[in-house]
Design a protein around this motif. Sequence first.
Motif, PDB file in Angstrom:
ATOM      1  N   ARG A 187      10.453 -18.121 -11.369  1.00  0.00           N
ATOM      2  CA  ARG A 187      11.063 -17.963 -10.048  1.00  0.00           C
ATOM      3  C   ARG A 187      10.058 -17.335  -9.094  1.00  0.00           C
ATOM      4  NH1 ARG A 187      15.249 -15.618 -13.018  1.00  0.00           N
ATOM      5  NH2 ARG A 187      13.598 -14.187 -13.649  1.00  0.00           N
ATOM      6  N   GLY A 188      10.234 -17.568  -7.806  1.00  0.00           N
ATOM      7  CA  GLY A 188       9.327 -16.988  -6.822  1.00  0.00           C
ATOM      8  C   GLY A 188      10.079 -16.484  -5.605  1.00  0.00           C
ATOM      9  N   VAL A 189       9.698 -15.294  -5.115  1.00  0.00           N
ATOM     10  CA  VAL A 189      10.297 -14.747  -3.896  1.00  0.00           C
ATOM     11  C   VAL A 189       9.197 -14.330  -2.932  1.00  0.00           C
ATOM     12  CG1 VAL A 189      12.430 -13.931  -4.973  1.00  0.00           C
ATOM     13  CG2 VAL A 189      10.433 -12.433  -4.909  1.00  0.00           C
ATOM     14  N   ARG A 190       9.551 -14.283  -1.652  1.00  0.00           N
ATOM     15  CA  ARG A 190       8.615 -13.865  -0.613  1.00  0.00           C
ATOM     16  C   ARG A 190       9.239 -12.715   0.168  1.00  0.00           C
ATOM     17  NH1 ARG A 190       7.725 -18.675   2.092  1.00  0.00           N
ATOM     18  NH2 ARG A 190       6.030 -19.098   0.635  1.00  0.00           N
ATOM     19  N   LEU A 191       8.479 -11.628   0.328  1.00  0.00           N
ATOM     20  CA  LEU A 191       8.954 -10.451   1.051  1.00  0.00           C
ATOM     21  C   LEU A 191       8.146 -10.299   2.339  1.00  0.00           C
ATOM     22  CD1 LEU A 191       9.080  -7.925  -1.953  1.00  0.00           C
ATOM     23  CD2 LEU A 191      10.795  -9.584  -1.270  1.00  0.00           C
ATOM     24  N   ALA A 219       3.070  -0.406   0.074  1.00  0.00           N
ATOM     25  CA  ALA A 219       4.172   0.446  -0.382  1.00  0.00           C
ATOM     26  C   ALA A 219       5.193  -0.387  -1.161  1.00  0.00           C
ATOM     27  CB  ALA A 219       4.838   1.121   0.820  1.00  0.00           C
ATOM     28  N   THR A 220       5.474  -1.586  -0.664  1.00  0.00           N
ATOM     29  CA  THR A 220       6.410  -2.495  -1.345  1.00  0.00           C
ATOM     30  C   THR A 220       5.879  -2.884  -2.720  1.00  0.00           C
ATOM     31  OG1 THR A 220       7.170  -3.371   0.775  1.00  0.00           O
ATOM     32  CG2 THR A 220       7.578  -4.725  -1.177  1.00  0.00           C
ATOM     33  N   LEU A 221       4.572  -3.157  -2.786  1.00  0.00           N
ATOM     34  CA  LEU A 221       3.952  -3.509  -4.070  1.00  0.00           C
ATOM     35  C   LEU A 221       4.151  -2.390  -5.093  1.00  0.00           C
ATOM     36  CD1 LEU A 221       2.049  -5.473  -5.677  1.00  0.00           C
ATOM     37  CD2 LEU A 221       0.154  -4.070  -4.841  1.00  0.00           C
ATOM     38  N   GLY A 222       3.946  -1.139  -4.659  1.00  0.00           N
ATOM     39  CA  GLY A 222       4.116  -0.003  -5.563  1.00  0.00           C
ATOM     40  C   GLY A 222       5.540   0.113  -6.079  1.00  0.00           C
ATOM     41  N   ILE A 223       6.510  -0.124  -5.199  1.00  0.00           N
ATOM     42  CA  ILE A 223       7.923  -0.045  -5.605  1.00  0.00           C
ATOM     43  C   ILE A 223       8.253  -1.141  -6.615  1.00  0.00           C
ATOM     44  CG2 ILE A 223      10.294  -0.288  -4.764  1.00  0.00           C
ATOM     45  CD1 ILE A 223       9.227   0.904  -2.073  1.00  0.00           C
ATOM     46  N   ILE A 224       7.784  -2.356  -6.346  1.00  0.00           N
ATOM     47  CA  ILE A 224       8.044  -3.489  -7.255  1.00  0.00           C
ATOM     48  C   ILE A 224       7.464  -3.201  -8.638  1.00  0.00           C
ATOM     49  CG2 ILE A 224       7.551  -5.935  -7.693  1.00  0.00           C
ATOM     50  CD1 ILE A 224       9.503  -5.609  -5.444  1.00  0.00           C
ATOM     51  N   HIS A 225       6.229  -2.685  -8.670  1.00  0.00           N
ATOM     52  CA  HIS A 225       5.569  -2.424  -9.956  1.00  0.00           C
ATOM     53  C   HIS A 225       6.190  -1.248 -10.703  1.00  0.00           C
ATOM     54  CE1 HIS A 225       1.496  -4.691  -9.263  1.00  0.00           C
ATOM     55  NE2 HIS A 225       2.546  -5.486  -9.316  1.00  0.00           N
ATOM     56  N   GLU A 249       7.636 -14.296  -9.718  1.00  0.00           N
ATOM     57  CA  GLU A 249       6.448 -14.228  -8.864  1.00  0.00           C
ATOM     58  C   GLU A 249       6.843 -13.670  -7.504  1.00  0.00           C
ATOM     59  OE1 GLU A 249       4.961 -18.197  -8.763  1.00  0.00           O
ATOM     60  OE2 GLU A 249       4.030 -18.070 -10.748  1.00  0.00           O
ATOM     61  N   VAL A 250       6.025 -12.747  -6.982  1.00  0.00           N
ATOM     62  CA  VAL A 250       6.348 -12.074  -5.722  1.00  0.00           C
ATOM     63  C   VAL A 250       5.166 -12.184  -4.759  1.00  0.00           C
ATOM     64  CG1 VAL A 250       7.089  -9.918  -4.648  1.00  0.00           C
ATOM     65  CG2 VAL A 250       7.781 -10.432  -7.003  1.00  0.00           C
ATOM     66  N   GLN A 251       5.454 -12.610  -3.531  1.00  0.00           N
ATOM     67  CA  GLN A 251       4.466 -12.601  -2.448  1.00  0.00           C
ATOM     68  C   GLN A 251       4.923 -11.596  -1.402  1.00  0.00           C
ATOM     69  OE1 GLN A 251       4.134 -16.568  -0.910  1.00  0.00           O
ATOM     70  NE2 GLN A 251       3.029 -17.352  -2.697  1.00  0.00           N
ATOM     71  N   ILE A 252       3.993 -10.743  -0.958  1.00  0.00           N
ATOM     72  CA  ILE A 252       4.319  -9.711   0.033  1.00  0.00           C
ATOM     73  C   ILE A 252       3.361  -9.855   1.203  1.00  0.00           C
ATOM     74  CG2 ILE A 252       4.645  -7.246   0.426  1.00  0.00           C
ATOM     75  CD1 ILE A 252       4.680  -6.947  -2.692  1.00  0.00           C
ATOM     76  N   ARG A 253       3.902  -9.979   2.412  1.00  0.00           N
ATOM     77  CA  ARG A 253       3.054 -10.126   3.599  1.00  0.00           C
ATOM     78  C   ARG A 253       3.812  -9.671   4.839  1.00  0.00           C
ATOM     79  NH1 ARG A 253       3.707 -16.669   3.379  1.00  0.00           N
ATOM     80  NH2 ARG A 253       2.522 -16.367   1.466  1.00  0.00           N
TER      81      ARG A 253
END
Length: 742
Positions: free
Chosen positions: A288-292, A302-308, A346-350
């Motif tokens: 699955r893939g999501v985009r934030l 900051a979002t990356l740190g929370i996800i991990h 899978e997560v994309q953050i931008r």
Amino acid sequence: MGIEQLLASLPKYYTDEDRETVKRAYELAALAHANQKRASGEPYINHCVAVAGILSDLFMSADAVSAGLLHDVVEDSHISLQEIREKFGSSTASLVDGVTKLKALPRVSRNDQDDDFFEEDDSDDETNLTMEQLSKRKKMLSHETLRKTMVAMNKDVRVIIIKLADRLHNMRTLSYTRPEKQRRIARETIEIYAPIANRIGIGEMKWELEDLSLYYLEPEKYKEIAAGLNERRAVRTQQMEKIKKRLEETLLDSGIKADVSGRPKHIYSIYKKMKSKERSFDQIMDVRGVRLLVEDKAACYATLGIIHSQWRPIPNEFDDYIAAPKENMYQSLHTAVMYEDNKPLEVQIRTHEMHQHAERGIAAHWRYKEGTRQRDQQYEEFLSALRNQLDIKNEDMNADEFVETMKNDVFDEHVYVFTPKGDIIDLPKGSTPIDFAYHVHTDVGHRCRGAKINGKLEPLNYVLKTGDRVVILTTKQGGPSRDWLNPSIGLVKTQRARAKIRVWLKKQARDHNLTQGRQMLEREFHRLGLDEVNLENLSHQLEYRNPDDMFVALGCGDLSLSRIVTLISDQKTPDDVIETSAPKSETSSSDAVAVRGLRGLLTQMAKCCNPTAGDPIVGYITRGRGATIHREDCPNILRASTNEKERLVRVSWGDASKTYPVPIRITAFDRQGLMGDISNLLNNEGVNITDVNVRVNHDSLKADIANIRLIVEVRDISQLSRVLNRIENLSNVLEAQRSRAG
């Protein structure tokens, strides 16, 4: 879409004057195409409006949208470019000129022998051309038009965006054309136009062009994947809604507001993954893939740190394209985690701005303030890098070579290496130190004689990797060798470097090139044991007037030995050109038995039923010993089909390929490991050795000379030529050639 819909869809920043300009462009286009119809039967003006609509959706300027409406006017009507310039200004006229197709070929693209059907006076008369000549002419015109467009793009990048919009609408309406034309245009689109869209960062256009191309090139695969997506849509939508809600709540608890959306699955992307990773549709769709989308760069990290911290990251699946953007200016953080259901996510953050750039590429970098066009620094740097890669004005190449340069040097994946001063050099994947040298400066390339990679001396066919630090060792004078253009040796990857080498070689005298070319061909024929080759016919097949012209082209690098050998190999069966020293053999491909979905699995033949090639077979998964292959009617399999059905797998016999034993002779200065290097090389080429004889002449006054005689099994003359080339490139090898009978 009609003109009223187009005017309503124009960007809000358009002034009344801008809207009036677009309306006038529509009126002129409607007049020019008044009596013209498309293959679908609809008025031609509908296509022009659709192209303008695509440009409007990309927030392009009024002169670009007007050019979209007028892009076929000069080509298909009596209206001239000068008239467009007078009515709409030089900017719109230049854009229209950049996308207008050529009707006659420039002299630079014509071979002298084609003058009988490419003369200026009758260039538009196609009635007297054969199908082969007509096909060749259309291909050359297409390549020349593309080159013209790319040259115009150097002045104004909007030219290529208009061309892409034109191609996109043509692909959307391709179903009304002949099947052979559908495949030709789809192939051109997926090889050239989709990569261009990717290179300039217009993701939404790239994906649609790829999906539409696949529909015509692989219709069954396309329909199979599309049907699978439709079947899963309801379940997947429900699943993704739960994931999105969970992510939004988790981030909101930490004070971060994010727009969360499911990442769309594109059919061509799924097809490529199934093919490259050898996975089934179900295995690919399990991911699955999501985009934030968040407010700013700080919020991304900051979002990356929370996800991990919330879910376990999957090793080697993190990429930071914000700190190190892709070459098309794409920026985002990519990661993958094991979600709560123990399946990958899978997560994309931008940021929102990064997302606009990802979808619209360079189109998102145009800004309009008070009627003045402003371009940002990142955009200017990107265009400068793209111009340097193309280096169009300085290259002496025809249109076909230009298109190959585009495919190999601009669209391929790239590596990033360092100069001694720490500057980053961007090169196509697979580049060598010689490619690096020519990228730095033409003279550095000409005088290149060696290279140090990360402080260590490496051969010139070393393949550069991202992060390598490269130092080029040069001589004070001299030039490139013709051997650099030999693809079997692998010294040069980029078309740009090849073009510069050919330019240098062309400056040598014709007589010198003629002699060099003749010697090269005679030596290759002697080495391959080819005695009776009609040079007159061969030169005509390669489109040269006579053998001397062919020798000159060979000597200056315009023609490669591998092309000649391939032509001979294609025209004759291996039996015609390979006199074998032993009976021909049928050998299986690397896997005697293919296990569906489990490539590379160890297999062995069952002793209970002893299956032979051609028997109906089935595989039985054992504990620790791979799969055992049984006949389908084997009693053991019949019992297993009721008790252990889950351990049975579908298998098929591997394809048999014919090989020909050929004796070859190798002369070399003896050294430790020589025979091992030869054996490894042949193994990598998939060539079997059936006989070996080694004799070393010991001489106290001279170096020991090794005479090696082998019998190798090759598929055809092309493979034999490639193998001999690679053996001669080994250290200490003086000569490798085919042994003659007697």
